[in-house]
Design a protein around this motif. Structure first.
Motif, PDB file in Angstrom:
ATOM      1  N   PRO A   1      -0.343  -9.316   0.690  1.00  0.00           N
ATOM      2  CA  PRO A   1       0.362 -10.267   1.552  1.00  0.00           C
ATOM      3  C   PRO A   1      -0.270 -11.643   1.539  1.00  0.00           C
ATOM      4  O   PRO A   1      -1.344 -11.845   1.000  1.00  0.00           O
ATOM      5  CB  PRO A   1       0.202  -9.627   2.933  1.00  0.00           C
ATOM      6  CG  PRO A   1      -1.120  -8.942   2.846  1.00  0.00           C
ATOM      7  CD  PRO A   1      -1.253  -8.472   1.425  1.00  0.00           C
TER       8      PRO A   1
ATOM      9  N   ARG B   1      -1.843  -2.885   6.903  1.00  0.00           N
ATOM     10  CA  ARG B   1      -0.470  -2.382   7.076  1.00  0.00           C
ATOM     11  C   ARG B   1       0.494  -3.105   6.138  1.00  0.00           C
ATOM     12  O   ARG B   1       1.345  -2.477   5.498  1.00  0.00           O
ATOM     13  CB  ARG B   1      -0.007  -2.576   8.517  1.00  0.00           C
ATOM     14  CG  ARG B   1      -0.584  -1.604   9.485  1.00  0.00           C
ATOM     15  CD  ARG B   1      -0.028  -1.860  10.904  1.00  0.00           C
ATOM     16  NE  ARG B   1      -0.910  -1.296  11.900  1.00  0.00           N
ATOM     17  CZ  ARG B   1      -0.947  -0.019  12.221  1.00  0.00           C
ATOM     18  NH1 ARG B   1      -0.135   0.821  11.607  1.00  0.00           N
ATOM     19  NH2 ARG B   1      -1.788   0.427  13.133  1.00  0.00           N
ATOM     20  N   ALA B   2       0.360  -4.419   6.047  1.00  0.00           N
ATOM     21  CA  ALA B   2       1.236  -5.211   5.179  1.00  0.00           C
ATOM     22  C   ALA B   2       0.996  -4.874   3.709  1.00  0.00           C
ATOM     23  O   ALA B   2       1.954  -4.759   2.930  1.00  0.00           O
ATOM     24  CB  ALA B   2       1.019  -6.699   5.421  1.00  0.00           C
ATOM     25  N   LEU B   3      -0.253  -4.707   3.338  1.00  0.00           N
ATOM     26  CA  LEU B   3      -0.574  -4.351   1.961  1.00  0.00           C
ATOM     27  C   LEU B   3       0.031  -3.009   1.592  1.00  0.00           C
ATOM     28  O   LEU B   3       0.615  -2.839   0.522  1.00  0.00           O
ATOM     29  CB  LEU B   3      -2.100  -4.317   1.766  1.00  0.00           C
ATOM     30  CG  LEU B   3      -2.614  -4.041   0.372  1.00  0.00           C
ATOM     31  CD1 LEU B   3      -2.198  -5.151  -0.588  1.00  0.00           C
ATOM     32  CD2 LEU B   3      -4.131  -3.918   0.385  1.00  0.00           C
ATOM     33  N   ARG B   4      -0.085  -2.068   2.496  1.00  0.00           N
ATOM     34  CA  ARG B   4       0.458  -0.734   2.275  1.00  0.00           C
ATOM     35  C   ARG B   4       1.992  -0.795   2.129  1.00  0.00           C
ATOM     36  O   ARG B   4       2.583  -0.113   1.320  1.00  0.00           O
ATOM     37  CB  ARG B   4       0.078   0.175   3.435  1.00  0.00           C
ATOM     38  CG  ARG B   4       0.208   1.638   3.096  1.00  0.00           C
ATOM     39  CD  ARG B   4      -0.349   2.517   4.172  1.00  0.00           C
ATOM     40  NE  ARG B   4      -1.804   2.579   4.027  1.00  0.00           N
ATOM     41  CZ  ARG B   4      -2.640   2.709   5.030  1.00  0.00           C
ATOM     42  NH1 ARG B   4      -2.186   2.793   6.254  1.00  0.00           N
ATOM     43  NH2 ARG B   4      -3.930   2.790   4.820  1.00  0.00           N
ATOM     44  N   ALA B   5       2.624  -1.638   2.943  1.00  0.00           N
ATOM     45  CA  ALA B   5       4.093  -1.700   2.960  1.00  0.00           C
ATOM     46  C   ALA B   5       4.674  -2.554   1.836  1.00  0.00           C
ATOM     47  O   ALA B   5       5.740  -2.240   1.306  1.00  0.00           O
ATOM     48  CB  ALA B   5       4.564  -2.235   4.301  1.00  0.00           C
ATOM     49  N   HIS B   6       3.964  -3.648   1.493  1.00  0.00           N
ATOM     50  CA  HIS B   6       4.597  -4.637   0.606  1.00  0.00           C
ATOM     51  C   HIS B   6       3.740  -5.124  -0.546  1.00  0.00           C
ATOM     52  O   HIS B   6       4.159  -6.009  -1.273  1.00  0.00           O
ATOM     53  CB  HIS B   6       5.007  -5.874   1.417  1.00  0.00           C
ATOM     54  CG  HIS B   6       5.839  -5.564   2.604  1.00  0.00           C
ATOM     55  ND1 HIS B   6       7.135  -5.117   2.508  1.00  0.00           N
ATOM     56  CD2 HIS B   6       5.563  -5.627   3.922  1.00  0.00           C
ATOM     57  CE1 HIS B   6       7.630  -4.923   3.721  1.00  0.00           C
ATOM     58  NE2 HIS B   6       6.689  -5.219   4.598  1.00  0.00           N
ATOM     59  N   GLY B   7       2.536  -4.654  -0.706  1.00  0.00           N
ATOM     60  CA  GLY B   7       1.629  -5.210  -1.714  1.00  0.00           C
ATOM     61  C   GLY B   7       0.839  -6.341  -1.096  1.00  0.00           C
ATOM     62  O   GLY B   7       0.866  -6.541   0.108  1.00  0.00           O
TER      63      GLY B   7
END
Length: 183
Positions: A181, A173-179
């Motif tokens: 992590p 989820r974090a990768l999808r949202a922010h690159g």
């Protein structure tokens, strides 16, 4: 790996298991993945001249398949700094101890030999230093007087199967949202 595949079948899970890749063509996990309908591959490290060539083939296969995040599960090779840097913030590993303590092998035996009161497992980002990357999550279990290494390993494995999918979901989820992590 099986726990990750199972978790990824849920519609709300944020990662898709697109490839199971092994350094051993005879790894039992490949059959498990194929049975689950996951694409598999093997890069036999013994067939290549060295680590650099193995990691180049590994990188090529991951990129060709469109992999965005690598989850090590039962992968017992130490990756080079060059490979880890290319995938920085996008490689997770599960380790059978409460890092930063008990890095390396034979963690259950060592926990018992040191008369520790608790043990567990850690999901962490892979860095060039062995078992030293930033921690995503941990699970703690008590060590009972009756425990031997086998009993302890079984209880830790149960926790590994519980927390690795949870950690993958959060990181994806974090990768999808922010690159990438965590790094």
């Amino acid at each position: 790996m099986g726990a990750l595949i199972e978790a990824a079948r849920k519609p709300e899970f944020s990662a898709q298991i697109s490839l199971v890749l092994s350094d051993n063509p005879d790894a039992p996990g490949l059959a498990v993945a194929r049975e689950a309908g996951v694409v598999t591959g093997a890069i036999d490290f013994r067939s290549l001249p060295g680590k650099e060539e193995f990691e180049a083939a590994l990188h090529t296969q991951l990129v060709a398949t469109g992999v965005e995040l690598v989850c090590l599960a039962g992968f017992m090779r130490i990756l080079s700094r060059n490979f880890v840097d290319r995938w920085r913030g996008r490689i997770l590993n599960i380790h059978p101890s409460l890092l930063p303590e008990l890095r390396g092998l034979r963690t259950h035996e060592r926990a018992l030999a040191e008369s520790r009161e608790e043990h567990g497992c850690t999901v962490h980002y892979v860095t060039a230093e062995l078992d030293a990357g930033p921690i995503v999550t941990q699970a703690r279990i008590p060590i009972f007087p009756r425990d031997d290494a086998e009993a302890l390993a079984k209880r830790v494995l149960f926790e590994e199967h519980r927390i690795y999918p949870q950690a993958l979901d959060v990181v994806a989820r974090a990768l999808r949202a922010h690159g990438a992590p965590g790094m």
